[in-house]
Design a protein around this motif. Structure first.
Motif, short mmCIF file in Angstrom:
data_model
loop_
_atom_site.label_atom_id
_atom_site.label_comp_id
_atom_site.label_asym_id
_atom_site.label_seq_id
_atom_site.Cartn_x
_atom_site.Cartn_y
_atom_site.Cartn_z
N ALA A 2 0.89 -1.38 -0.22
CA ALA A 2 0.02 -0.08 0.14
C ALA A 2 0.81 1.13 0.02
O ALA A 2 0.57 2.19 -0.78
CB ALA A 2 -0.87 0.02 1.23
N GLY A 3 1.99 1.14 0.78
CA GLY A 3 2.98 2.19 0.75
C GLY A 3 3.75 2.54 -0.62
O GLY A 3 3.86 3.52 -1.07
N VAL A 4 3.93 1.40 -1.29
CA VAL A 4 4.36 1.46 -2.74
C VAL A 4 3.48 2.09 -3.51
O VAL A 4 3.65 3.18 -4.64
CB VAL A 4 4.71 -0.02 -3.33
N GLU A 5 2.21 1.69 -3.54
CA GLU A 5 1.03 2.46 -4.25
C GLU A 5 1.19 3.81 -4.40
O GLU A 5 0.94 4.91 -4.75
CB GLU A 5 -0.30 1.81 -3.97
N ARG A 6 1.15 4.33 -2.64
CA ARG A 6 1.24 5.79 -2.45
C ARG A 6 2.36 6.23 -3.09
O ARG A 6 2.14 7.46 -3.72
CB ARG A 6 1.09 5.95 -0.86
N LEU A 7 3.64 5.82 -2.86
CA LEU A 7 4.91 6.45 -3.42
C LEU A 7 4.63 6.43 -5.05
O LEU A 7 4.96 7.57 -5.73
CB LEU A 7 6.11 5.78 -2.86
N SER A 8 4.37 5.53 -5.63
CA SER A 8 4.08 5.34 -6.96
C SER A 8 3.10 6.49 -7.57
O SER A 8 3.39 7.11 -8.53
CB SER A 8 3.54 3.92 -7.56
N ALA A 9 2.19 6.83 -6.71
CA ALA A 9 1.13 7.72 -6.97
C ALA A 9 1.52 9.30 -6.82
O ALA A 9 0.86 10.38 -6.91
CB ALA A 9 -0.26 7.68 -6.17
N GLY A 10 3.00 9.27 -6.29
CA GLY A 10 3.81 10.65 -5.98
C GLY A 10 3.63 11.18 -4.63
O GLY A 10 3.92 12.41 -4.45
N SER A 11 3.05 10.55 -3.83
CA SER A 11 2.76 10.97 -2.48
C SER A 11 4.36 10.97 -1.63
O SER A 11 5.09 10.22 -2.12
CB SER A 11 1.98 9.92 -1.42
N GLY A 12 4.44 12.07 -0.76
CA GLY A 12 5.62 12.12 -0.22
C GLY A 12 5.64 11.81 0.98
O GLY A 12 6.66 11.89 2.08
N GLY A 13 4.74 11.14 1.73
CA GLY A 13 4.58 10.44 3.09
C GLY A 13 3.64 11.44 3.76
O GLY A 13 3.06 12.40 3.41
N ASP A 14 3.27 11.00 5.10
CA ASP A 14 2.42 11.59 5.85
C ASP A 14 3.31 12.46 7.13
O ASP A 14 4.29 12.05 7.29
CB ASP A 14 1.66 10.59 6.58
N ASP A 15 2.55 13.12 7.74
CA ASP A 15 3.07 14.19 8.80
C ASP A 15 3.39 13.25 10.24
O ASP A 15 2.42 12.24 10.40
CB ASP A 15 2.30 15.17 9.10
N LEU A 16 4.54 13.37 10.95
CA LEU A 16 4.75 12.52 11.98
C LEU A 16 3.71 12.52 12.92
O LEU A 16 3.86 11.92 13.92
CB LEU A 16 6.20 12.83 12.44
#
Ligand code: AMP
Ligand code: MG
Length: 348
Positions: A318-332
């Motif tokens: 699911a993380g791979v999907e998010r990064l593939s879609a251009g996401s830079g991650g979430d706030d800590l």
């Protein structure tokens, strides 16, 4: 297709499995599972016939670090090699989710990696892309110990809810039936095994909501009927299991057929049914759904059982999907969530 491949550590602690995994790939998949460590707490909960939240969070806390270390060493990687750290942030038992999320935050901060807070249900939903590279859109039947829903999936964060349970989840119905019958926990495999030796026509059990409009599910009336039957008659566990499973199959088939029609209206080009969640391991259910797919011109995709039940490979993916879609991650600062529906607005 994305040209960059991502390597992620995934962490899952939302129920009674402490899991960590390293997965490499890019959307739409398939991806490569470099390690997939699942420590199941089944034994700790077995005496209670169900998951005890307090016991679960304590157990997660005790072993999560070791499970993560094992996942990294088996994959022959270090945190420095990761493109991000993906972790279940909900929905689930809040104590357990907190353990995983806090651990992931500490690792992300220490290793200066993006934190990807994953919806556990999204993990289940994307698993068929990890295993089979299934393209969007597809219809998802999610059947687990805590969830029972039919969802149209048109992107990593694009979900349309066609139906969900108004009371118990289907895995819960299996577990409760097993408990009533005195079969071992977890109940699903035990009921399926007993059902092989019984007659599905021995008892006429109710099929709540069958034939009704919409694609919602209900299992509590079925569970009550099983309890009545066992109390009032000396019915054999084999016959009750077989009749119960036949009722579940009837309900799943009826509801899924309606959801297929709703899905086809939204996505005339879509023709894949993905089944996920622990109950997808049930062979009789799988056979019935394969037959339904044949009748309705759908292709059935069921990930292997170890990726259908709770695991961290699906969270890493699911993380791979998010990064593939251009996401830079979430706030800590992100908080754990006990409830976190995939799709808020029911779709009809
Ligand atoms: P999950 O919630 O995805 O971890 O899956 C666990 C649930 O799946 C429990 O409720 C189990 O009883 C159920 N389950 C596992 N194997 C089977 C099976 N062969 N038949 C029916 N239910 C099953
Ligand atoms: Mg579980």
């Amino acid at each position: 297709m994305a040209d960059k491949s991502f390597t992620l550590l995934g962490i899952e602690t939302s129920c009674d499995e402490t899991a960590a995994s390293v997965v490499r790939g890019a959307a739409p998949g398939p991806g490569e599972i470099l390690s997939n460590i699942v420590f199941s707490q089944t034994e700790a909960h077995a005496p209670y016939g169900g998951v005890v939240p307090e016991i679960a969070s304590r157990a997660h806390l005790e072993i999560v670090d070791g499970v993560i270390e094992q996942a990294l060493s088996q994959a022959k990687v270090t945190l420095a090699d990761m493109d991000g750290i993906a972790v279940t942030a909900g929905p689930g038992l809040i104590g357990g989710v907190m353990v995983g999320l806090t651990t992931a935050k500490a690792l992300a901060l220490g290793a200066r990696k993006p934190l990807i807070a994953v919806n556990h249900l999204m993990g289940h939903a994307m698993t068929a892309r990890l295993t089979h590279g299934v393209e969007f859109p597809f219809l998802l039947l999610l059947v687990s110990g805590g969830h029972c829903q039919l969802v149209g999936v048109d992107g990593p964060e694009d979900f349309r809810l066609y139906g969900s349970t108004i009371d118990d989840a289907v895995g819960e119905a299996f577990d409760k039936t097993a408990k009533i019958l005195g079969l071992p926990y977890p109940g699903g495999p035990a009921v399926e095994e007993a059902a092989r030796r019984g007659s599905p026509r021995a008892h006429d059990l109710p099929r709540p909501l069958k034939g009704r409009a919409g694609a919602d599910f209900s299992f509590s009336g079925l569970k009550t009927a099983v309890r009545q039957l066992v109390q009032d008659h000396h019915a054999s566990a084999e016959d009750v299991s077989a009749s119960f499973q036949a009722a579940v199959i009837d309900i799943l088939r009826d509801r899924t057929r309606i959801a297929m029609q709703m899905f086809r209206r939204d996505f005339p080009q879509g023709s894949t049914l993905v089944v996920a969640g622990g109950v997808a391991a049930n062979q009789a259910i799988g056979e019935a759904l394969a037959k339904l797919c044949g009748e309705e011109d759908f292709t059935l995709r069921v990930p292997p059982p170890r990726l259908c039940t709770d695991n961290a490979a699906m969270i890493a993916w699911a993380g791979v999907e998010r990064l593939s879609a251009g996401s830079g991650g979430d706030d800590l600062a992100i908080s754990p969530r006990a409830r976190w529906p995939l799709a808020n607005v029911p779709h009809s």
